[in-house]
Design an enzyme around this catalytic site. Structure first.
Site: not given
Ligand SMILES: C[S@@+](CC[C@H](N)C(=O)[O-])C[C@H]1O[C@@H](n2cnc3c(N)ncnc32)[C@H](O)[C@@H]1O
Length: 234
Positions: A42, A116
């Protein structure tokens, strides 16, 4: 940084199911899980609702949640430990580095949950379903690897369909709105933290399942860029 965050950062260092920027794990996950069951990853897992939810449902598979934010991973990792779910682990690292942690074919399936959407065209390369990322995924899942995207962003949903079309990838499932369906499988019923926040205010949850079964030539990225620019002008 808040006290709670600091405490969680300290705690995950002692969690047996969290690995931070792990060295030497490539090709070694069967030793970690003590079995050769298929691995589902995931990405951008946040609090790891999918890693934990799928791990509860599918005891005969292994699940790894990956995110850069340790205080979020803590939530999923703690649940898995408390429930004694030994088929779930977490990696704290950047998605861009996944090829350092998995050998080709070591992962069979990937879920990308509410990433995002990176709405600005200038940021399109940062979208987690941009071919730049799909190539990283293909290197670990091989040519039969399956990608699942769940998003509330209509833009990311349409963008991902454009990518699937452009590279002629096999589209296995396409739900424009999972909430509008009478019957959905238990996997799709799992709800994440961001799913509940409803940030996109689209009132829809989009789902795509596709296979990385074709080559992803770099020269087609320019075509994709032109498509996006033309759409913006229209
Ligand atoms: C909008 S949140 C969604 C979190 C979770 N999947 C949810 O639906 O609640 C996006 C997540 O992507 C992680 N993230 C963004 N860019 C990343 C990267 N390059 N490497 C690792 N994690 C990343 C952020 O830390 C964040 O927790």
């Amino acid at each position: 940084m808040g006290q709670k965050k600091l405490q969680r950062f300290a705690e995950i260092k002692n969690f047996s199911n969290v690995l931070e920027y792990p060295a030497g794990m490539k090709g070694q996950w069967k030793n970690f899980f003590k079995n050769s069951n298929p691995i589902t990853l995931e990405l951008a897992c946040g609090k790891g609702e999918y890693a934990v939810g799928l791990g509860r449902i599918h005891g005969d598979r292994n699940f790894i949640g990956l995110d850069i934010k340790g205080n979020r991973l803590w939530v999923g990792a703690k649940k898995a430990l408390d429930e004694g779910l030994t088929n779930i682990a977490f990696i704290r690292t950047q998605i861009e580095k996944i090829n350092d942690y998995f050998a080709e074919g070591e992962v069979s399936e990937i879920w990308i949950t509410f990433p995002d959407p990176q709405l600005r065209i200038s940021k399109a390369k940062k979208r987690l379903t941009h071919p730049r990322f799909l190539r990283l995924y293909q290197a670990i899942v091989g040519s039969n690897g399956v990608i699942n995207l769940k998003t509330d962003s209509p833009d990311l949903y349409q963008f991902t369909k454009q990518v699937i079309n452009l590279f002629e990838l096999d589209l296995l499932e396409d739900f424009e709105d999972i909430n509008a369906k009478n019957e959905i499988g238990d996997d799709l019923k799992i709800k994440t933290h961001y799913e509940k926040l409803d940030i996109a205010r689209s009132n829809r949850i989009h789902y795509l399942k596709f296979c990385l079964n074709k080559p992803l030539p770099v020269h087609a990225d320019e075509q994709l860029k032109q498509l996006l620019i033309e759409e913006e002008i229209d």
